[in-house]
Design an enzyme around this catalytic site. Structure first.
Site, short mmCIF file in Angstrom:
data_model
loop_
_atom_site.label_atom_id
_atom_site.label_comp_id
_atom_site.label_asym_id
_atom_site.label_seq_id
_atom_site.Cartn_x
_atom_site.Cartn_y
_atom_site.Cartn_z
N HIS A 61 -5.47 3.05 0.45
CA HIS A 61 -4.19 2.55 0.16
C HIS A 61 -3.63 3.28 -1.22
CE1 HIS A 61 -6.85 0.08 -2.71
NE2 HIS A 61 -5.84 0.17 -3.55
C1 UD1 Z 1 -1.70 -1.52 -6.75
C2 UD1 Z 1 -2.59 -0.70 -7.87
C3 UD1 Z 1 -3.67 -0.38 -7.45
C4 UD1 Z 1 -4.62 -1.44 -6.76
C5 UD1 Z 1 -3.78 -2.06 -5.50
C6 UD1 Z 1 -4.48 -3.10 -4.80
C7 UD1 Z 1 -1.15 -0.24 -9.77
C8 UD1 Z 1 -0.54 1.23 -10.62
N1 UD1 Z 1 -1.67 0.02 -8.86
O1 UD1 Z 1 -1.65 -0.41 -5.93
O2 UD1 Z 1 -4.52 -0.06 -8.73
O3 UD1 Z 1 -5.72 -0.88 -6.37
O4 UD1 Z 1 -2.47 -2.49 -6.22
O5 UD1 Z 1 -4.12 -3.35 -3.70
O6 UD1 Z 1 -0.96 -1.21 -10.37
N2 UD1 Z 1 3.98 -3.69 -1.00
C9 UD1 Z 1 4.58 -4.59 0.05
N3 UD1 Z 1 4.13 -5.86 -0.17
C10 UD1 Z 1 3.14 -6.28 -1.30
C11 UD1 Z 1 2.86 -5.59 -2.24
C12 UD1 Z 1 3.14 -3.99 -2.06
O7 UD1 Z 1 4.95 -4.19 0.81
O8 UD1 Z 1 3.10 -7.43 -1.37
C13 UD1 Z 1 4.39 -2.13 -0.87
C14 UD1 Z 1 5.76 -1.82 -1.54
O9 UD1 Z 1 6.04 -0.68 -0.48
C15 UD1 Z 1 5.16 -1.24 -3.10
C16 UD1 Z 1 3.83 -0.52 -2.22
O10 UD1 Z 1 3.21 -1.34 -1.22
O11 UD1 Z 1 5.97 -0.13 -2.99
C17 UD1 Z 1 3.02 -0.38 -3.52
O12 UD1 Z 1 2.49 -1.25 -3.96
P1 UD1 Z 1 2.18 -1.39 -6.00
O13 UD1 Z 1 1.69 -2.77 -6.19
O14 UD1 Z 1 3.28 -0.55 -6.52
O15 UD1 Z 1 0.85 -0.34 -5.69
P2 UD1 Z 1 -0.30 -0.54 -4.73
O16 UD1 Z 1 -0.41 0.48 -3.90
O17 UD1 Z 1 -0.32 -1.78 -4.07
N1 UDP Z 2 -9.25 -6.94 0.59
C1 UDP Z 2 -8.96 -7.91 1.66
N2 UDP Z 2 -8.13 -7.58 2.60
C2 UDP Z 2 -8.06 -6.29 2.97
C3 UDP Z 2 -8.44 -5.37 2.20
C4 UDP Z 2 -9.09 -5.55 0.87
O1 UDP Z 2 -9.21 -8.97 1.23
O2 UDP Z 2 -7.48 -6.11 3.97
C5 UDP Z 2 -10.27 -7.30 -0.66
C6 UDP Z 2 -11.48 -6.60 -0.80
O3 UDP Z 2 -12.19 -7.33 0.21
C7 UDP Z 2 -11.66 -6.58 -2.22
C8 UDP Z 2 -10.20 -6.46 -2.67
O4 UDP Z 2 -9.07 -6.88 -1.59
O5 UDP Z 2 -12.27 -7.83 -2.55
C9 UDP Z 2 -9.97 -5.06 -3.38
O6 UDP Z 2 -8.77 -4.75 -3.22
P1 UDP Z 2 -7.96 -3.46 -2.88
O7 UDP Z 2 -8.56 -2.61 -2.05
O8 UDP Z 2 -6.63 -3.91 -2.60
O9 UDP Z 2 -7.84 -2.91 -4.45
P2 UDP Z 2 -8.78 -1.92 -5.35
O10 UDP Z 2 -10.17 -2.91 -5.48
O11 UDP Z 2 -8.64 -0.53 -5.02
O12 UDP Z 2 -8.15 -2.11 -6.80
#
Ligand code: UD1
Ligand code: UDP
Length: 380
Positions: A218
């Protein structure tokens, strides 16, 4: 002590479970927690599912900020959090990790003189082009109490000028730093037992223990740049062929969207029509740790998932150039490959033929959350 806890993105909701559980079990008479959800993540399986599965109290406030560009998203959060802080007037604000929700919480609180407590402080990838790296650095330097999970975190903070002496109370100009172990390890230990009883994902997907690979992607540098995304997909398809194992890919909504937008039609089709690649919705935590504990290997760019691979004693390929969890790489449990197709395949072959992995206790003893609560009460 009254604290306001900020959560927003999936990993923070998961981390909050450890602190809320420690408060409920050991500190209910001393700590009152108000939970603020920024709404950064909002899909059912990116947010609500974790509250249900992990016993997290419902959020007292939800700012419903949603997705957006960094500036707009963070600004809306700061605005909303500031209003809540002015109304609630807590003794401290607690933030986790390195997302935009973390940054917003820290900035909102520090400007109105509410002490910031940062859990997962001190971690550095030393790559400032990652939005998370900026969030971490700013948050640490706005914090009064810093809880780092690892020895490396202590060293990083020391190099940035933080004193590691803890002889007085913490203040903004004299912040205090503690190594506590990792609350994610607390969660993995605690929920592994529950997961083993409650989840059925492995049977539902007809997987055999030790005969599938778990993958998550992601990170923006992997999803938003066509070449990187393409290289990763090509590498995964090759690994599927070489390994003859199934690949389970719980897909982050960001990656789903970007795959549809950026992958060449033929490659998208090949990936989605491969009967051994299971592209599934984002998993709940109980399913996720079942997958992590029963797979043969993990391939991920997630910070949390690479560590959980270590907790469940699985080798891991990290789809990044650097990691802030350097211990697992230097100990040989994980290999960094960026988004390079060849390196990805070579790393798979190398890890598959390695047998003598060790798993030292880099991340504490599974009681980090209790220690954090105790230190909060003592030092604020
Ligand atoms: C964010 C965090 C990242 C973390 C990740 C965990 C920042 C800058 N990034 O990245 O550090 O590792 O969360 O998963 O804060 N979206 C949906 N539904 C949701 C959430 C997101 O469709 O419930 C989609 C939207 O298109 C959105 C994109 O995902 O624009 C990115 O979401 P965003 O929260 O901005 O960043 P992440 O890539 O999730
Ligand atoms: N995780 C989850 N379901 C998924 C992917 C990740 O429950 O489909 C959990 C994972 O086990 C871990 C946390 O989400 O505890 C990590 O979050 P993510 O990978 O979204 O973000 P990051 O750790 O890179 O910030």
């Amino acid at each position: 002590m009254k604290i306001v806890t900020i959560i927003g993105a999936r990993p923070q909701i998961i981390k909050a479970a450890a602190i809320s559980r420690a408060i409920k079990t050991h500190f209910a008479h001393q700590i009152k927690e108000i939970i603020v959800h920024t709404g950064q993540h909002y899909d059912e399986n990116m947010s609500a599912i974790f509250f249900q599965e992990m016993g997290i109290p419902p959020a007292d406030y939800n700012l419903s900020v949603g997705s957006g560009n960094h500036g707009a998203q963070t600004a809306k959060m700061i605005d909303g959090i500031e209003s809540i802080l002015l109304h609630e007037n807590p003794d401290a604000l607690l933030v986790f990790g390195d997302t935009n929700s973390t940054l917003a919480g820290a900035l909102a609180a520090v400007k109105i003189h509410i002490p910031v407590i940062h859990i997962e402080a001190g971690l550095r990838s030393f790559n400032k082009s990652m939005p998370e790296e900026i969030n971490r650095i700013v948050c640490d330097h706005a914090s009064t109490l810093l809880f780092t999970p690892t020895e490396q975190g202590m060293q990083n903070l020391s190099k940035e000028g933080f004193s590691l002496k803890n002889n007085t109370k913490a203040t903004l100009n004299s912040p205090r730093v503690f190594k506590t172990g990792d609350i994610m390890y607390d969660n993995s230990l605690y929920f592994a037992k529950i997961s083993a009883k409650r989840t059925s994902i492995v049977t539902t997907l007809n997987l055999d223990e030790g005969d599938f690979i778990l993958c998550t992607v992601h990170r923006d540098s992997n999803t938003d740049q066509r070449t990187n995304l393409e290289n990763i997909v090509r590498g995964l398809l090759r690994i599927q062929q070489i390994s003859e194992q199934k690949i389970v890919l719980p897909l982050h909504p960001r990656t789903k969207k970007k795959m549809e937008e950026l992958l060449p039609t033929e490659l998208f089709k090949t990936l989605h029509e491969n009967p051994y690649v299971f592209i599934i919705e984002p998993a709940g935590f109980l399913d996720m740790i079942a997958l992590e504990s029963l797979c043969s290997m993990v391939i991920t760019d997630s910070g949390g998932v690479q560590k959980e691979a270590f907790f469940f004693e699985k080798p891991c390929i990290i789809l990044r150039e650097q990691t802030e969890w350097v211990e697992i790489v230097s100990n040989g449990n994980a290999l960094l490959v960026g988004s390079d197709e060849e390196k990805l395949v070579t790393a798979y072959q190398k890890l598959r033929s390695t047998k003598d992995f060790t798993y030292p206790a880099f991340f504490g003893d599974g009681h980090a959350a209790e220690e954090i609560c105790r230190l909060m009460l003592q030092y604020l």
